[in-house]
Motif scaffolding. Structure first.
Motif, PDB file in Angstrom:
ATOM      1  N   HIS A  75      -6.898  -3.577  12.354  1.00 21.74           N
ATOM      2  CA  HIS A  75      -8.187  -4.011  11.815  1.00 21.74           C
ATOM      3  C   HIS A  75      -8.890  -2.867  11.082  1.00 21.74           C
ATOM      4  CE1 HIS A  75      -7.278  -6.792  15.147  1.00 21.74           C
ATOM      5  NE2 HIS A  75      -7.935  -7.702  14.448  1.00 21.74           N
ATOM      6  N   VAL A  76      -8.680  -1.645  11.552  1.00 18.69           N
ATOM      7  CA  VAL A  76      -9.256  -0.486  10.862  1.00 18.69           C
ATOM      8  C   VAL A  76      -8.688  -0.390   9.450  1.00 18.69           C
ATOM      9  CG1 VAL A  76      -9.391   2.035  10.832  1.00 18.69           C
ATOM     10  CG2 VAL A  76      -9.711   0.796  12.984  1.00 18.69           C
ATOM     11  N   ARG A  77      -7.377  -0.553   9.322  1.00 16.18           N
ATOM     12  CA  ARG A  77      -6.763  -0.494   7.989  1.00 16.18           C
ATOM     13  C   ARG A  77      -7.248  -1.631   7.100  1.00 16.18           C
ATOM     14  NH1 ARG A  77      -2.455   0.984  11.446  1.00 16.18           N
ATOM     15  NH2 ARG A  77      -1.601  -1.140  11.459  1.00 16.18           N
ATOM     16  N   LEU A  78      -7.375  -2.815   7.669  1.00 13.81           N
ATOM     17  CA  LEU A  78      -7.885  -3.948   6.889  1.00 13.81           C
ATOM     18  C   LEU A  78      -9.324  -3.699   6.454  1.00 13.81           C
ATOM     19  CD1 LEU A  78      -6.437  -6.904   9.011  1.00 13.81           C
ATOM     20  CD2 LEU A  78      -5.676  -6.183   6.736  1.00 13.81           C
ATOM     21  N   ALA A  79     -10.125  -3.104   7.340  1.00 10.90           N
ATOM     22  CA  ALA A  79     -11.507  -2.796   6.980  1.00 10.90           C
ATOM     23  C   ALA A  79     -11.558  -1.819   5.816  1.00 10.90           C
ATOM     24  CB  ALA A  79     -12.255  -2.222   8.183  1.00 10.90           C
ATOM     25  N   ALA A 126       1.438  -7.470  -0.307  1.00 13.40           N
ATOM     26  CA  ALA A 126       1.507  -6.026  -0.101  1.00 13.40           C
ATOM     27  C   ALA A 126       1.048  -5.644   1.294  1.00 13.40           C
ATOM     28  CB  ALA A 126       0.656  -5.314  -1.149  1.00 13.40           C
ATOM     29  N   VAL A 127      -0.038  -6.252   1.756  1.00 10.11           N
ATOM     30  CA  VAL A 127      -0.544  -5.900   3.083  1.00 10.11           C
ATOM     31  C   VAL A 127       0.366  -6.454   4.174  1.00 10.11           C
ATOM     32  CG1 VAL A 127      -2.077  -7.884   3.551  1.00 10.11           C
ATOM     33  CG2 VAL A 127      -2.707  -5.613   4.360  1.00 10.11           C
ATOM     34  N   ALA A 128       1.034  -7.577   3.899  1.00  3.79           N
ATOM     35  CA  ALA A 128       2.005  -8.108   4.868  1.00  3.79           C
ATOM     36  C   ALA A 128       3.164  -7.134   5.043  1.00  3.79           C
ATOM     37  CB  ALA A 128       2.507  -9.474   4.406  1.00  3.79           C
ATOM     38  N   ARG A 129       3.612  -6.526   3.928  1.00  7.14           N
ATOM     39  CA  ARG A 129       4.682  -5.523   4.042  1.00  7.14           C
ATOM     40  C   ARG A 129       4.193  -4.300   4.797  1.00  7.14           C
ATOM     41  NH1 ARG A 129       5.435  -7.073  -1.389  1.00  7.14           N
ATOM     42  NH2 ARG A 129       4.303  -5.219  -2.121  1.00  7.14           N
ATOM     43  N   ARG A 130       2.981  -3.871   4.488  1.00  9.22           N
ATOM     44  CA  ARG A 130       2.449  -2.681   5.158  1.00  9.22           C
ATOM     45  C   ARG A 130       2.328  -2.892   6.657  1.00  9.22           C
ATOM     46  NH1 ARG A 130      -3.605  -1.273   3.915  1.00  9.22           N
ATOM     47  NH2 ARG A 130      -3.896  -2.809   5.590  1.00  9.22           N
ATOM     48  N   GLU A 131       1.816  -4.044   7.051  1.00  8.37           N
ATOM     49  CA  GLU A 131       1.549  -4.314   8.470  1.00  8.37           C
ATOM     50  C   GLU A 131       2.769  -4.864   9.198  1.00  8.37           C
ATOM     51  OE1 GLU A 131      -1.144  -3.344   9.905  1.00  8.37           O
ATOM     52  OE2 GLU A 131      -2.043  -2.672   8.019  1.00  8.37           O
ATOM     53  N   LYS A 132       3.808  -5.268   8.434  1.00  5.74           N
ATOM     54  CA  LYS A 132       5.005  -5.853   9.049  1.00  5.74           C
ATOM     55  C   LYS A 132       4.620  -7.026   9.955  1.00  5.74           C
ATOM     56  CE  LYS A 132       7.714  -1.542   8.981  1.00  5.74           C
ATOM     57  NZ  LYS A 132       6.724  -0.750   8.213  1.00  5.74           N
ATOM     58  N   ALA A 133       3.824  -7.907   9.395  1.00  5.25           N
ATOM     59  CA  ALA A 133       3.287  -9.024  10.172  1.00  5.25           C
ATOM     60  C   ALA A 133       3.434 -10.327   9.391  1.00  5.25           C
ATOM     61  CB  ALA A 133       1.822  -8.783  10.511  1.00  5.25           C
TER      62      ALA A 133
END
Length: 411
Positions: A75-79, A126-133
């Motif tokens: 959540h910190v990275r998403l923020a 891109a964020v899905a790849r970063r978070e592997k989620a």
């Protein structure tokens, strides 16, 4: 896409329980083909909520502190992604406002300043790849973060927000060479394992800080420097032992002609003062926390070697004694520095009125920002060994001369 996001947010953000989170995340993640557009819409909505947080008085570090406490590192990275997306609107940011670049680092995003819709469309993948989620996990995390943002109350602002057209005068900072000397002294004090050396180094750093305050106040009183007004900054005061840490920060602030108001619910203190004094407070408080933690670790090791198991009450008592004792040490050093400056013919006759005027301005600003404050009753120090060792550690890190008098263990 906006309709899907609207329905998801209506289900997830305003309910009193977590039942709506699954519903909202399911709506967002249901259609793989719609996912890029959902990501773009979430990014835009999140940036709007971030802007609202800034307008309510929050700053990035304050929000991240709560996100880290109440949610998780994801959540910190998403923020930070949302901060950067919102910051794209401005040519420049206020002083001390982080220029977040996290969003540009997720991959697939355009270069800074490019607001093309295709760039925002790339964010979700891109964020899905970063978070592997997967989509559902990410959608849940984003909704949890948005829920935290929309629930932030208004707090006292401590500076301009991005895009503020107000002409804010440039603050007077500690002169770079002196600031470098102070940082070097405190770094050495933190690194040494010899209490006497740490004492001498910290005392010299505090002396430089106090002398700078005196010089600045006298110059302003003589009309030889621009008139300044007090500002404010927030300093994190986080668990464990947050009460003792708040006491220590208050002592450091008071000794450096500032005022500190603690907000335990949001884990920060707001320190009011002139900019150069605020810099000194933040530097010294951070250093003394490092020194105190190291001293507590050594004290615990000594207790264990004697066959006595130390507990949380030992550490709480240690930090309370450390903070209480340092309050006296800091005051002694500040008074000594002011007295030495008063003996200087260049400052004689103008020092006391100048410092009084500075204190009055700070008190007035603090009262304006916090017209209603309450006192907090601290948990007592119940471990005699912790209190004794904490007092000794504070004496080792003391900020000046003077006789040593030990305060009794609180009952």
């Amino acid at each position: 896409m906006n309709d899907i996001v609207e329905r998801a947010c209506a289900a997830a953000l305003y309910a009193q329980d977590d039942a709506g989170l699954d519903t909202g995340a399911s709506l967002l993640a249901a259609d793989p083909a719609a996912w890029p557009g959902v990501g773009r819409a979430l990014l835009a909505r999140g940036a709007t909520y971030v802007r609202q947080a800034w307008e309510r008085g929050w700053q990035p570090a304050d929000v991240l502190r709560l996100v880290r406490r109440d949610l998780a590192e994801r959540h910190v990275r998403l923020a930070e992604d949302l901060f950067a997306a919102e910051a794209r609107r401005y040519a420049r940011l206020p002083a001390r406002w982080p220029a977040y670049e996290a969003w540009w680092a997720v991959g697939g995003a355009p270069g800074a300043g490019d607001t093309a819709a295709t760039g925002d469309d790339a964010y979700a993948e891109a964020v899905a790849r970063r978070e592997k989620a997967d989509r559902f996990t990410l959608a849940t995390a984003v909704l949890e973060l948005l829920r935290l943002l929309v629930r932030l109350p208004s707090i006292e602002p401590v500076g301009p927000v991005p895009g503020d057209p107000a002409d804010v005068p440039e603050a007077a900072h500690i002169e770079p060479r002196m600031l470098g000397r102070i940082r070097a002294l405190l770094a050495k004090a933190e690194a040494t394992s010899y209490p006497e050396e740490a004492e001498a180094l910290s005392a010299k750093a505090q002396e430089l800080m106090a002398r700078h305050t005196v010089d600045e106040a006298v110059l302003v009183a003589r009309g030889e420097g621009p008139a300044r007004t007090p500002g404010a900054r927030r300093i994190g005061v986080e668990p464990p032992y947050e009460e003792a840490k708040a006491v220590l920060l208050d002592a450091v602030a008071t000794a450096n002609h500032c005022r500190a108001v603690w907000n335990g619910a949001f884990e920060f203190s707001t320190v009011v003062g002139f900019e150069s004094d605020l810099e000194a407070v933040e530097l010294l408080h951070t250093s003394l926390l490092v020194q105190g933690t190291a001293a507590m670790t050594r004290a615990e090791a000594a207790q264990r070697s004697g066959g006595r198991k130390r507990t949380k009450t030992f550490r709480q008592s240690f930090f309370l004694a450390y903070a209480s004792r340092l309050g006296h040490r800091l005051t002694e050093t500040a008074e000594h520095a002011a007295g030495a400056a008063g003996a200087d013919g260049a400052a004689e006759g103008s020092l006391l009125p100048a410092l009084v005027a500075r204190d009055v301005a700070v008190d007035s600003r603090a009262e304006e920002m916090f017209p209603r404050t309450t006192t907090t009753r601290l948990r007592g120090a119940t471990d005699l060994a912790g209190w004794t060792d904490g007092t000794a550690a504070a004496d080792a890190a003391r900020m000046g001369g003077g006789g040593r008098t030990h305060r009794p263990l609180p009952k």
